[in-house]
Design an enzyme around this catalytic site. Structure first.
Site, PDB file in Angstrom:
ATOM      1  N   ASP A  96      99.591 -32.727  -8.923  1.00 52.41           N
ATOM      2  CA  ASP A  96      98.277 -32.373  -9.054  1.00 52.41           C
ATOM      3  C   ASP A  96      97.548 -33.704  -8.005  1.00 52.41           C
ATOM      4  OD1 ASP A  96      98.644 -30.702 -10.667  1.00 52.41           O
ATOM      5  OD2 ASP A  96      97.263 -31.226 -12.386  1.00 52.41           O
TER       6      ASP A  96
ATOM      7  N   ASP B 105      96.311 -39.055 -10.878  1.00 53.10           N
ATOM      8  CA  ASP B 105      95.954 -37.998 -11.864  1.00 53.10           C
ATOM      9  C   ASP B 105      96.895 -38.523 -13.183  1.00 53.10           C
ATOM     10  OD1 ASP B 105      95.018 -35.267 -12.813  1.00 53.10           O
ATOM     11  OD2 ASP B 105      97.058 -35.051 -13.356  1.00 53.10           O
TER      12      ASP B 105
ATOM     13  N   HIS C   7      99.411 -28.923 -13.474  1.00 51.51           N
ATOM     14  CA  HIS C   7      99.388 -29.836 -14.473  1.00 51.51           C
ATOM     15  C   HIS C   7     100.397 -30.560 -14.758  1.00 51.51           C
ATOM     16  CE1 HIS C   7      95.714 -27.853 -15.708  1.00 51.51           C
ATOM     17  NE2 HIS C   7      96.062 -26.645 -15.565  1.00 51.51           N
TER      18      HIS C   7
ATOM     19  N   GLU D 119      98.284 -37.154 -17.036  1.00 51.60           N
ATOM     20  CA  GLU D 119      98.528 -36.179 -18.076  1.00 51.60           C
ATOM     21  C   GLU D 119      98.162 -37.083 -19.633  1.00 51.60           C
ATOM     22  OE1 GLU D 119      98.376 -33.091 -17.431  1.00 51.60           O
ATOM     23  OE2 GLU D 119      98.641 -33.272 -15.341  1.00 51.60           O
TER      24      GLU D 119
END
Length: 570
Positions: A173, A27, A168, A29
């Site tokens: 995640d 994942d 998040h 960000e």
């Protein structure tokens, strides 16, 4: 209830079992939603195989810019947190090494993979093209709307009772996505999906009827060749080539085939025939010939390979240029469309002085009224007796020498005309004339190269097969007459002698290509032109004329670049 036992797959069809597959669930960000304009702020990844965690990868990333307040509110990642973090050029290679050889998994993978691809392009790393599984798409295929009204990560994590709650942040995640992945794999396992290959085929929407037809590929070999889909009346629906027949044909029965036209073809197909070929060149030539012979409804190209256009001089006292379908000696071509042939003809008329009109002019005492072309000084008006056959003859000779590659003087006259138009600031006319000249130069270059190959009675060439052996082609008058291979350890020359002795007899016909089809000669020439091809023997010198259009390739590149620049501005 059916008790029919499903066919057992051969060992080479089993693929990679899911339990033995290494997945890297990751994942990212970011500072926003655009992989072109925004930057990565955090990586989080978990490597798993067979339900066991093999490793984790997590780091913040200095994006080199401020993080918007709304993103800070969502992720909790602030400018202070990333100011001392490593930059992307240090993190990306470490992540690529961590994920090397694994299947990538992400929730809404298009977003995360898009950022990775852009990062690789900006930092000069080749994208490794890994297999990618999107848990959003997989969830929508596996779960009903009643069971999962939403496929958000938080919703699926709750459904599968994930041990980590997504918040998040990249690593959390990714951990939640691992549990979601394992839950989804359990579901597809009960549906018979046991390998990575089957999983990737399962995710796109595939009808049961389409999937059942995979049995049509069962008897095909893992060899290069040509395949023919046949319909209910044994008609040929589609012809294609493959470096691995079984693997390629099986793809038509999976979600990887998205073209509606070919999905329709697969629905009609009753069986698949095949022809094993020695190497890709033989497969391409056989495909071309089979498409021409059967004219399959679902093939769009090469159904009428002989329907090319040619530019020829007419047989009359004052010859003119004409467009024909049947080539004869001295013709320019082949052109794939009439429009291109017309452009080349117009440029040749301007370059050589051959009359552009279609009036029949008698050999003696022509007395027609000159047309507007004479007033525009685009014609010397032989129709009105202002030019004799002897005075007109140099224009005819210029056409013949240009097509034969004996002289490029007409091209120099066209180039000089372009310069004059530009200096007079007649840019629109210069652009139109340049585009016609581009078509002429390209047509001359291609036609002369094809004609040079077709003139050779017999040519034998060899290419390395990549495994220590050789691929051979016997070419006669531009046609592939025989093809074969000598595997590693096999003496090549006895194979060559056998191929020559058994090769198809080719009698030369009329025209620059000696009766061969332009598309086939072009396929053979492309194979011969590839780096590494060696000449074994040749019945006569294979050479292009000294005054051929190949000497104008530099001009052609500049003209192409100028045309693209004009399009960009326009």
């Amino acid at each position: 209830m059916s008790t029919e036992t499903p066919p057992q797959l051969a060992f080479d069809e089993l693929g990679t079992p899911l339990r033995d597959t290494t997945f890297v669930v990751f994942d990212l960000e970011t500072t926003g939603g655009s992989h072109e304009d925004d930057a990565i702020t955090e990586f989080g990844a978990v490597k798993v195989r067979g339900g066991e965690v093999l490793g984790e990868f997590a780091t913040l990333v200095d994006p080199g810019r401020g993080i918007p307040p709304e993103v800070v509110a969502l992720t909790g990642i602030t400018d202070v947190m990333v100011c001392a973090a490593p930059k992307l050029d240090a993190v990306l290679p470490a992540f690529l090494e961590f994920a090397a050889g694994a299947v990538l998994v992400a929730h809404n993978s298009g977003f995360d993979v898009g950022f990775l691809k852009t990062a690789c392009a900006r930092l000069g790393y080749p994208w490794p093209k890994p297999a990618v599984v999107c848990t959003v798409r997989l969830g929508r295929r596996v779960l009903s709307r009643e069971e999962a009204p939403s496929c958000k990560l938080s919703a699926l994590a709750a459904l599968f009772r994930a041990s980590t709650t997504p918040v998040h942040r990249a690593l959390d995640d990714a951990k939640a996505t691992v549990d979601v992945l394992h839950g989804l794999l359990e579901r597809v396992g009960s549906l018979g999906v046991q390998t990575v290959e089957e999983l990737l085929d399962y995710i796109p929407e595939v009808t049961p009827a389409q999937r059942r037809k995979r049995t049509l590929a069962e008897d095909l070999p893992h060899e290069p060749g040509v395949y023919l889909f046949r319909g209910p009346s044994d008609e040929v629906l589609y012809v294609g080539t493959a470096s691995d027949l079984r693997r390629r044909v099986r793809q038509y029965f999976t979600g990887s085939e998205t073209r509606a036209r070919l999905r329709e073809m697969v629905a009609l197909a009753e069986r698949v025939d095949h022809v094993v070929c020695a190497h890709p060149l033989e497969a391409e030539v056989r495909e071309l010939r089979l498409i021409s012979a059967h004219k399959p409804a679902y093939n769009r190209r090469s159904k009428n390979p002989r329907d090319a256009w040619w530019v020829v001089l007419t047989d009359e006292p004052f010859p003119r240029l004409s467009l024909v379908r049947t080539a004869r000696d001295g013709a320019l071509g082949p052109f794939r469309g009439r429009a291109r042939a017309e452009e080349a003809m117009q440029a040749m008329q301007a370059a050589t002085g051959v009359r552009p009109c279609t009036v029949k002019i008698p050999a003696k005492s022509p007395s027609a009224t000159p047309c507007a072309l004479a007033e525009l000084e685009r014609c010397a008006a032989p129709c009105a007796g202002r030019q004799s056959a002897q005075e007109y003859a140099p224009a005819v000779a210029a056409v013949a020498s240009l097509v034969a590659g004996a002289s490029t003087d007409p091209l120099r006259r066209l180039a000089l005309r372009l310069t004059e138009l530009a200096e007079a600031r007649r840019f629109e006319q210069a652009r139109a004339d340049r585009d016609r000249m581009r078509t002429l130069v390209r047509g001359l270059d291609r036609g002369q190269r094809l004609a040079a190959l077709a003139a050779v009675a017999e040519l034998v060439a060899a290419r390395p097969d990549g495994a220590g052996g050789w691929e051979f082609a016997v070419v006669r008058h531009g046609r592939l007459a025989s093809a074969g291979v000598a595997r590693r350890g096999v003496r090549p020359m006895p194979v060559v002698e056998l191929l020559v002795a058994s090769a198809e007899t080719v009698l030369p016909g009329e025209g620059p290509l000696r009766g061969a089809v332009g598309e086939e000669v072009a396929l053979v020439l492309r194979w011969l032109d590839r780096p590494g091809t060696r000449m074994v023997q040749c019945s006569s010198p294979w050479a292009e004329p000294a005054g051929c259009a190949a000497t104008w390739r530099g001009w052609l590149e500049r003209a192409d670049a100028a045309r693209e620049a004009w399009r960009a501005v326009d």
